[in-house]
Structures are given as C-alpha cells and as structure tokens.
Scaffold this motif. Structure first.
Motif, PDB file in Angstrom:
ATOM      1  N   ASN A 189      56.775  85.697  92.041  1.00 18.75           N
ATOM      2  CA  ASN A 189      56.108  86.978  92.264  1.00 18.75           C
ATOM      3  C   ASN A 189      56.509  87.612  93.589  1.00 18.75           C
ATOM      4  O   ASN A 189      56.522  88.837  93.728  1.00 18.75           O
ATOM      5  CB  ASN A 189      54.586  86.793  92.234  1.00 18.75           C
ATOM      6  CG  ASN A 189      54.083  86.353  90.866  1.00 18.75           C
ATOM      7  OD1 ASN A 189      54.748  86.578  89.851  1.00 18.75           O
ATOM      8  ND2 ASN A 189      52.918  85.727  90.823  1.00 18.75           N
ATOM      9  N   VAL A 220      59.179  77.204  81.469  1.00 18.55           N
ATOM     10  CA  VAL A 220      58.218  76.919  82.543  1.00 18.55           C
ATOM     11  C   VAL A 220      58.370  75.470  83.006  1.00 18.55           C
ATOM     12  O   VAL A 220      58.301  75.168  84.207  1.00 18.55           O
ATOM     13  CB  VAL A 220      56.776  77.193  82.067  1.00 18.55           C
ATOM     14  CG1 VAL A 220      55.765  76.717  83.108  1.00 18.55           C
ATOM     15  CG2 VAL A 220      56.580  78.681  81.786  1.00 18.55           C
ATOM     16  N   ASN A 256      61.300  85.973  80.733  1.00 16.85           N
ATOM     17  CA  ASN A 256      59.916  86.422  80.581  1.00 16.85           C
ATOM     18  C   ASN A 256      58.886  85.427  81.112  1.00 16.85           C
ATOM     19  O   ASN A 256      57.702  85.518  80.804  1.00 16.85           O
ATOM     20  CB  ASN A 256      59.602  86.756  79.118  1.00 16.85           C
ATOM     21  CG  ASN A 256      58.492  87.792  79.001  1.00 16.85           C
ATOM     22  OD1 ASN A 256      58.334  88.637  79.889  1.00 16.85           O
ATOM     23  ND2 ASN A 256      57.731  87.733  77.930  1.00 16.85           N
ATOM     24  N   ILE A 257      59.341  84.491  81.952  1.00 25.32           N
ATOM     25  CA  ILE A 257      58.379  83.679  82.718  1.00 25.32           C
ATOM     26  C   ILE A 257      57.955  84.426  83.981  1.00 25.32           C
ATOM     27  O   ILE A 257      57.122  83.930  84.741  1.00 25.32           O
ATOM     28  CB  ILE A 257      58.961  82.298  83.071  1.00 25.32           C
ATOM     29  CG1 ILE A 257      60.257  82.427  83.881  1.00 25.32           C
ATOM     30  CG2 ILE A 257      59.164  81.461  81.812  1.00 25.32           C
ATOM     31  CD1 ILE A 257      60.763  81.107  84.433  1.00 25.32           C
ATOM     32  N   LYS A 278      53.271  93.453  81.233  1.00 19.32           N
ATOM     33  CA  LYS A 278      52.314  92.555  81.886  1.00 19.32           C
ATOM     34  C   LYS A 278      51.066  93.327  82.315  1.00 19.32           C
ATOM     35  O   LYS A 278      51.108  94.545  82.550  1.00 19.32           O
ATOM     36  CB  LYS A 278      52.958  91.900  83.115  1.00 19.32           C
ATOM     37  CG  LYS A 278      54.180  91.034  82.796  1.00 19.32           C
ATOM     38  CD  LYS A 278      53.830  89.819  81.948  1.00 19.32           C
ATOM     39  CE  LYS A 278      54.995  88.862  81.763  1.00 19.32           C
ATOM     40  NZ  LYS A 278      56.161  89.444  81.124  1.00 19.32           N
ATOM     41  N   ARG A 324      48.444  94.494  76.574  1.00 23.42           N
ATOM     42  CA  ARG A 324      48.658  93.889  77.891  1.00 23.42           C
ATOM     43  C   ARG A 324      47.894  94.623  79.001  1.00 23.42           C
ATOM     44  O   ARG A 324      48.170  94.415  80.182  1.00 23.42           O
ATOM     45  CB  ARG A 324      50.155  93.866  78.226  1.00 23.42           C
ATOM     46  CG  ARG A 324      51.004  93.096  77.209  1.00 23.42           C
ATOM     47  CD  ARG A 324      50.709  91.605  77.211  1.00 23.42           C
ATOM     48  NE  ARG A 324      51.312  90.888  76.102  1.00 23.42           N
ATOM     49  CZ  ARG A 324      52.513  90.323  76.107  1.00 23.42           C
ATOM     50  NH1 ARG A 324      53.274  90.405  77.181  1.00 23.42           N
ATOM     51  NH2 ARG A 324      52.957  89.670  75.053  1.00 23.42           N
ATOM     52  N   SER A 362      56.894  76.790  90.922  1.00 20.87           N
ATOM     53  CA  SER A 362      55.928  77.304  89.966  1.00 20.87           C
ATOM     54  C   SER A 362      56.350  78.730  89.637  1.00 20.87           C
ATOM     55  O   SER A 362      56.939  79.421  90.481  1.00 20.87           O
ATOM     56  CB  SER A 362      54.528  77.306  90.578  1.00 20.87           C
ATOM     57  OG  SER A 362      53.657  78.112  89.807  1.00 20.87           O
ATOM     58  N   THR A 363      56.072  79.189  88.421  1.00 21.81           N
ATOM     59  CA  THR A 363      56.471  80.558  88.068  1.00 21.81           C
ATOM     60  C   THR A 363      55.817  81.588  88.981  1.00 21.81           C
ATOM     61  O   THR A 363      56.363  82.675  89.184  1.00 21.81           O
ATOM     62  CB  THR A 363      56.132  80.868  86.598  1.00 21.81           C
ATOM     63  OG1 THR A 363      54.751  80.555  86.349  1.00 21.81           O
ATOM     64  CG2 THR A 363      57.010  80.052  85.653  1.00 21.81           C
ATOM     65  N   SER A 364      54.675  81.249  89.555  1.00 23.97           N
ATOM     66  CA  SER A 364      54.025  82.190  90.478  1.00 23.97           C
ATOM     67  C   SER A 364      54.842  82.390  91.746  1.00 23.97           C
ATOM     68  O   SER A 364      54.691  83.407  92.444  1.00 23.97           O
ATOM     69  CB  SER A 364      52.623  81.699  90.834  1.00 23.97           C
ATOM     70  OG  SER A 364      52.677  80.442  91.491  1.00 23.97           O
ATOM     71  N   GLU A 423      55.733  86.502  85.947  1.00 21.56           N
ATOM     72  CA  GLU A 423      54.304  86.717  85.716  1.00 21.56           C
ATOM     73  C   GLU A 423      53.829  88.101  86.137  1.00 21.56           C
ATOM     74  O   GLU A 423      53.042  88.734  85.441  1.00 21.56           O
ATOM     75  CB  GLU A 423      53.480  85.671  86.468  1.00 21.56           C
ATOM     76  CG  GLU A 423      53.655  84.254  85.953  1.00 21.56           C
ATOM     77  CD  GLU A 423      52.810  83.261  86.741  1.00 21.56           C
ATOM     78  OE1 GLU A 423      52.251  83.649  87.797  1.00 21.56           O
ATOM     79  OE2 GLU A 423      52.703  82.106  86.301  1.00 21.56           O
ATOM     80  N   LYS A 424      54.304  88.539  87.307  1.00 22.30           N
ATOM     81  CA  LYS A 424      53.785  89.789  87.865  1.00 22.30           C
ATOM     82  C   LYS A 424      54.924  90.678  88.369  1.00 22.30           C
ATOM     83  O   LYS A 424      55.117  90.841  89.579  1.00 22.30           O
ATOM     84  CB  LYS A 424      52.804  89.499  89.008  1.00 22.30           C
ATOM     85  CG  LYS A 424      51.531  88.806  88.553  1.00 22.30           C
ATOM     86  CD  LYS A 424      50.571  88.585  89.727  1.00 22.30           C
ATOM     87  CE  LYS A 424      49.289  87.918  89.254  1.00 22.30           C
ATOM     88  NZ  LYS A 424      48.348  87.675  90.380  1.00 22.30           N
TER      89      LYS A 424
END
Length: 482
Positions: free
Chosen positions: A56, A42, A183-184, A220, A246, A51-53, A186-187
């Motif tokens: 998405n 991260v 596995n960073i 997730k 999860r 950002s990891t977001s 998120e969605k």
C-alpha cells in the motif's frame, strides 16, 4: 548475487514458463482462473517476507482493459514523472516486454539494469527456494516448486519497487483483473479500465459482459475508478455494477478536445482516448498523495495543467505506432494482435502512408489467435488507399540460427507448428484469396525476413509490421544486432 549472472537469471526465469502442452490442456479442460490463484499469490508473497498490506505504501495506480491499457500506463507514468520534486522515484510494471524482460519493471521510465535485475531476482528466488507452504491449504505449492513466469515477475516488481523506495507505481494488469496476479494490491489510489473487447476468451469469458466482470475485479473499496467514455454499453453497465459491489464509483472520462492540438508521444489518433484516461488517473493519484489540490477534477473538462501536457507529449512507448527510419526505408511498427487493435493501427498506417509513393510491404505474424481473421480485418481498413506490393509471413523466432534472443524465448507455442511454418503457410494461402497481386514470401525467422526486405532492391519502402508484440520486439532486437 555473487556468482550469478543476468543470463543465469533469464534462464531460470524462462524455466517458469508454461509449455504449449500444459496451456492447451488447461484450455481444453475449460477451467479458468479462480480465487485459488490469488490465495496462492498471497502465500508466495508471505514466503518472500512481505504482507500484501506492505504494497500500500507504493501508492499504486492499477490499470486494466483489453485495448490500450499499456499505453494508458505509459501516459500515466509520464505525467507523474513531471512531479520529480515530490516523486523522485516512480515504478512502472507492464507486460509483455519487447526486447528485454527488464522493460517490465521500470523506475523513472528506464528498465531495471541487468545488475539490479539479477540481484533482486535471486533475492526472491532464494527466499522461495528456502521456504515452504502448508500442503493441506496449498497442494500445488510442493517443496521446490516456484510460481509461474508472470507471478514471479509480479513478486519481483513489488520487491524491487519497495527496495528502491518508489513513491508511486503504475501497475498494468496481465490478463483480466479479478484473478490476475497483480490483484493482491489491497489499496490502490486509483483504478482505470481502458477500452474493452473480446480477447483471452478461454480465461475471461466469451462476451463483453463476462470480460467486463473480470476487468472490474480490480475495483477496491473507496478507490475512485475511471474508464473511457466510448466503452461498449453492456461492458459499461457491468463495470458500474462491479463498482457498486466494491463501494466505489467508476467515472467515464471524456476525450479532451485540447488533445486535438497536442502531438502525443505515442502516435495514432485513437491514443487521445488513452491519454485522457491517463490524465484522469494521474490527477486522482496526485490528489490522493496531496501533490495537487483536492478540488482538481478533469471530468469537468478543465484545462489540462502544463505538467500533464508535457507528460503526454514526452511519453515514449516502443512497439506502439512506432516509426523507425533505416536508410531509405521507413518501418511502421505496432504489436496489435486483436481485431480492435489491428483495425485501429491499420487506420493509423493508412493515414500516414496513403499519399506516399513508396512501395508497400507487410510483415506479419500471429501465432496463437485466429491469424487468418486478423489479416481480413486489417485489409478492410487499408483498401483502397493502401495495397501491398510485398507480403511476408514470418515466425517469431529471432535469428537465422533458429534461436530466440534469450529474453524472447517462448515455450507457449507449438514448436512443431513453428518449425513447419504451419501458421505462415496458412496465412499466405489466405492472403492469396484477399489479394493475388502481392508478391508473397514465407520466412522462418525475423532476421531472415528483415534481410529479405532490405534486399528487395526496388526503391524506398514503407514497411508495416503488426500482429504480435513478440514479432515487433524480435525485429527491434534484430535492428540492434544483439
């Protein structure tokens, strides 16, 4: 980047590999990957400006497993590619590569060009080189340090797919799941687990339960997960527990009977299981992106749409049950390197050649696992239908010069053992116990082994190549003559 070439990028990338001594020290310490590995990932992400977001928006399908995860990813990617009007650009991230590292980062099925790889590589490299991390939180990320080989490529894949405007991406986990660099994410919009087995025990655990716990780490919150129906019972139980943790579900996917009448793009009857899992993953992804109707449910055994069938037929995945014709010889290639995969692929080879009158040749290497055990598993699946007239054990060194192809340089094996042909001589000794009727050869490199086989002058040959994706990749490079 001006002044930098693809060769420069590959040399820089190879410098990030862990060497053999470091790998052995980690194994002997008993320390496995932990949460710190993801926290560092991260932080590397922050240092390249994301950002990891941000990931998405790539609408990611995340796939793990022990056997067949790469094939499942390829099938899934091919199904999505049938919807070009809605998905003009699809990313695919897999590992390892066969001939060139650019194969790991594909857009619309094609490896990234040398020009784009170099451009995006140095964009990442320079951002990392010019940024820093707080050492109180990340003591290993000292000034001037870089992430390891696989972490860097994972960062590069995210950067590439975002810059290229990919509408959906398929990501294959490197090793495990819970602490894997991928596995960073998120969605994800769908998660898949191919068949579980025992492999990478020094990192994942010694039992199916431990391995399943690691693989289930990609699940997730509220993201539907799917797996194959023939999962070992103890593994399936753990996957269900992980899904519950999860706040999601994991659904076993039946092997669709209509695949019995479809010639899949990847050979081998066992691929029907991977193709079925891929169909479920693609279906879930397409529903999530509102490209197909939300009522679509493959687990109720409905008929596969024509786009799915075409995608499965058109899938291409080199080095997996691949057949190559060279003159009168036929080469049967697969990078199988675990007990389960060796047994499955040997069954494929047995079925396709058992009535062939040609003499049979085995070309084999596995440098890091229990190679002697693997050749026993293989032989048990072949006899009495197939017996080898010639057996060659080689290293994964590419050329007679003693050099590797630049994209295939490997620092994670013991150079002294490779130079001394330690594994190869041990394999020859073990094979002699299995079958002393074969004519045995030990070869220092793949080019030498290829020339040896093609100069046997004993009529057309059926040649079985397995044990390592590095071996298969090196052989394909030798075939190309590059």
């Amino acid at each position: 980047m001006a002044g930098k070439t693809y060769t420069d990028a590959i040399n820089a990338l190879n410098s990030l590999q862990s060497n053999y001594a470091n790998i052995m020290a980690i194994r002997e310490s008993g320390i496995r990957k932990n949460e710190m590995a993801l926290l560092e990932m991260v932080e590397w992400t922050r240092r390249i400006g994301y950002s990891t977001s941000d990931f998405n928006k790539l609408n990611i399908i995340h796939i793990t497993g022990t056997k067949g995860k790469g094939s499942t990813a390829a099938f899934t990617n091919s199904i999505l590619s049938q919807y070009k009007d809605k998905l003009p650009k699809i990313g695919l991230y897999t590992s390892p590569h066969l001939k060139t590292v650019r194969e790991r980062i594909r857009i619309n099925g094609k490896p990234l060009s040398e020009e784009k790889f170099t451009k995006y590589f140095y964009e990442i490299w320079n951002k990392l080189d010019k940024s820093s991390s707080p050492l109180d939180r990340f003591p290993h990320m000292t000034p001037g340090s870089m992430p390891g080989y696989f972490k860097f490529l994972t960062l590069l894949s995210f950067h590439t797919f975002l810059q290229e405007g990919c509408k959906s991406c398929v990501y294959e986990v490197g090793i495990g799941g819970e602490y894997d660099s991928t596995n960073i994410i998120e969605k994800p919009i769908a998660c898949g687990v191919s068949l579980l087995g025992i492999d990478h025990t020094f990192m994942l655990g010694n039992t199916i339960d431990e391995i399943a716990w690691n693989k289930g780490g990609i699940f997730k919150n509220n993201t539907p997960a799917f797996t194959v129906e023939n999962q070992p019972a103890e593994g399936m139980n753990v996957l269900k527990q992980r899904a519950q943790e999860r706040n999601t579900t994991v659904t076993p996917v039946p092997t669709f009977t209509e695949l019995d009448n479809i010639q899949l793009g990847i050979a081998g009857s066992f691929q029907k299981t991977n193709a079925s899992l891929a169909a479920a993953l693609a279906g879930e992804a397409l529903k999530s992106m509102k490209i197909i109707d939300k009522s679509f449910d493959l687990t109720s055994n409905i008929k596969l749409p024509k786009e799915f069938v075409n995608g499965l037929k058109e899938t291409k995945w080199e080095g997996r049950c691949q057949t190559v014709h060279r003159g009168d010889n036929i080469w049967y290639l697969d990078g199988a390197h675990t007990k389960d995969s060796i047994e499955a692929v040997s069954t494929w080879f047995r079925e396709v050649v058992k009535t062939s009158p040609k003499k049979k040749v085995l070309l084999f290497n596995q440098q890091s696992r229990d190679a002697n055990a693997l050749i026993h598993f293989m032989n048990n699946k072949l006899v009495p239908d197939v017996n080898f007239d010639y057996v060659i054990f080689t290293t994964n060194v590419t050329w007679d010069s003693g050099n590797y192809s630049a994209d295939l340089v490997s620092m994670n094996t013991c150079k002294e053992d490779v130079d001394a042909l330690k594994v190869q001589n041990s394999l020859a000794e073990e094979w002699n116990k299995i079958d002393n009727n074969s004519e045995l050869f030990v070869s220092p490199n793949i080019e030498h082994a290829t020339n040896l086989i093609e100069n046997l002058n004993n009529g057309p040959l059926d040649i079985y190549v397995c044990g390592s994706l590095h071996l298969v990749g090196g052989l394909l490079v030798v075939f190309d003559g590059k």
